[in-house]
Motif scaffolding. Structure first.
Motif, PDB file in Angstrom:
ATOM      1  N   ARG A   1       1.226   4.292  -2.833  1.00 12.06           N
ATOM      2  CA  ARG A   1       1.114   5.714  -2.486  1.00 12.06           C
ATOM      3  C   ARG A   1       2.340   6.486  -2.976  1.00 12.06           C
ATOM      4  NH1 ARG A   1       3.158   9.014   1.268  1.00 12.06           N
ATOM      5  NH2 ARG A   1       1.894  10.756   2.061  1.00 12.06           N
TER       6      ARG A   1
ATOM      7  N   GLN B   1       0.829  -1.208   0.000  1.00  8.86           N
ATOM      8  CA  GLN B   1       0.000   0.000   0.000  1.00  8.86           C
ATOM      9  C   GLN B   1       0.864   1.258   0.000  1.00  8.86           C
ATOM     10  OE1 GLN B   1      -2.892   0.129   3.197  1.00  8.86           O
ATOM     11  NE2 GLN B   1      -4.370   1.115   1.844  1.00  8.86           N
TER      12      GLN B   1
ATOM     13  N   GLU C   1      -6.069  -3.611  -7.924  1.00 11.03           N
ATOM     14  CA  GLU C   1      -5.302  -4.051  -6.760  1.00 11.03           C
ATOM     15  C   GLU C   1      -6.213  -4.873  -5.857  1.00 11.03           C
ATOM     16  OE1 GLU C   1      -3.911  -0.579  -4.811  1.00 11.03           O
ATOM     17  OE2 GLU C   1      -2.853   0.208  -6.559  1.00 11.03           O
TER      18      GLU C   1
ATOM     19  N   SER D   1      -7.285  -6.257  -2.329  1.00 10.91           N
ATOM     20  CA  SER D   1      -7.087  -5.743  -0.972  1.00 10.91           C
ATOM     21  C   SER D   1      -6.233  -6.670  -0.114  1.00 10.91           C
ATOM     22  CB  SER D   1      -8.435  -5.502  -0.290  1.00 10.91           C
ATOM     23  OG  SER D   1      -9.179  -6.710  -0.201  1.00 10.91           O
TER      24      SER D   1
ATOM     25  N   HIS E   1      -2.550  -5.520   0.182  1.00 10.48           N
ATOM     26  CA  HIS E   1      -2.176  -4.197   0.677  1.00 10.48           C
ATOM     27  C   HIS E   1      -1.208  -4.226   1.856  1.00 10.48           C
ATOM     28  CE1 HIS E   1      -5.535  -1.562  -1.276  1.00 10.48           C
ATOM     29  NE2 HIS E   1      -4.649  -2.015  -2.137  1.00 10.48           N
TER      30      HIS E   1
END
Length: 305
Positions: free
Chosen positions: A11, A7, A160, A162, A165
């Motif tokens: 970002r 994750q 993506e 989950s 993540h």
């Protein structure tokens, strides 16, 4: 090398894109919170929207046609199904309908697997001509696919799962843009080809490790791009191993595993020494369950006899 999560890597990719190209902006429901970038880039480039995915996807399409490079975030792909109309009838068709005069350089990030339905959204959208559908399964791809997708003149759906993540690992400091056209062999082997993508890649790699302990060397192919499929890499691997097991996030009927199995049967039937095996998601009382490593191992052992 530095330790991070999937994750965080995604970002960082968004932040880098915003720094590299002033045309890039992020739009979606509560993206100021999910990205944590509002303070650095301001509301013009980190745009929170009302909870109407079809509306903000449509706005993203319009801004892409107008020369911007939007990243549209749909945080729950199942809830974003109303966007299918905008994606299918507008984003995916405008280049063709305009005779090549218009392009739609749009990236849509969708997170699948967040509720009990857990539909294979990537497999659904892989039926739509005019799109590119990619499924980053590793930290490197979560970090490197976005910039490549933003440079594509056509719309890219970046799916993506989950469950990935919180994946932790080491990421090189100089991670570069990732190829979104070709599959990649994640583990070399000569006895059986295992094909996975997205959330099924970790499952497939665990299975390959267990198979190795049993004396079976698995060639693990990560699809990365679901549309268009890199059939060349799959066929190359099957040419070496003469056996194929496809591990699919979707269910049995009409999924990617069916397309891959049919393609190999059409082009490499006489290469195969065993029937093609498919391992796919199962419907349970509590929703949909992804394939388990033990199921992949069982299928591979059947294949090698």
């Amino acid at each position: 090398m530095r330790k991070t999560t999937y994750q965080r890597a995604a970002r960082e990719a968004i932040r880098e894109a915003l720094l590299l190209d002033e045309r890039v902006f992020v739009m979606g429901e509560d993206v100021s919170s999910s990205t944590g970038l509002l303070g650095e880039f301001g509301p013009d480039r980190i745009r929170d929207t009302p909870p109407s995915a079809s509306s903000f996807v449509a706005a993203g399409i319009g801004s892409a046609v107008g020369g911007m490079r939007p990243i549209v975030e749909v945080s729950a792909a199942d809830a974003g199904l109303p966007t299918l109309d905008q994606i299918l009838t507008n984003a995916a068709t405008l280049r063709h309908m305009s005779g090549g005069q218009l392009t739609v350089p749009l990236v849509i990030r969708m997170v699948s697997g967040r509720n009990w339905l857990a539909h294979d959204i990537g497999g659904w959208y892989a039926h739509v001509p005019g799109l590119r559908v990619v499924a980053p399964a590793t930290l490197e791809d979560a970090r490197g696919m976005l910039w490549t997708a933003l440079e594509d003149p056509d719309p890219v759906l970046l799916v993506e799962h989950s469950s990935l993540h919180d994946t932790r690992g080491e990421l090189p400091e100089d991670t570069r843009p990732t190829d979104i056209e070709r599959a990649i062999v994640r583990r070399a082997g000569s006895d059986v080809t295992l094909v996975g993508y997205g959330a099924t890649l970790p499952v497939t790699l665990i299975a390959a490790e267990e198979l190795g302990q049993r004396g079976v060397a698995a060639d693990v192919v990560d699809l990365r791009c679901l549309l268009p499929l890199d059939e060349h890499t799959i066929l190359e691997s099957v040419g070496r191993t003469r056996r194929l097991v496809v591990v699919d996030e979707g269910r049995r009927g009409g999924g990617l595993s069916a397309e891959i199995a049919a393609g190999v049967a059409e082009r490499a039937f006489y290469t195969l020494e065993a029937p093609i095996e498919r391992v796919y998601a199962k419907r349970t009382d509590t929703g949909t369950r992804l394939p388990a490593p033990a199921e992949v191992v069982e299928a591979a052992l059947r294949s090698v006899g």
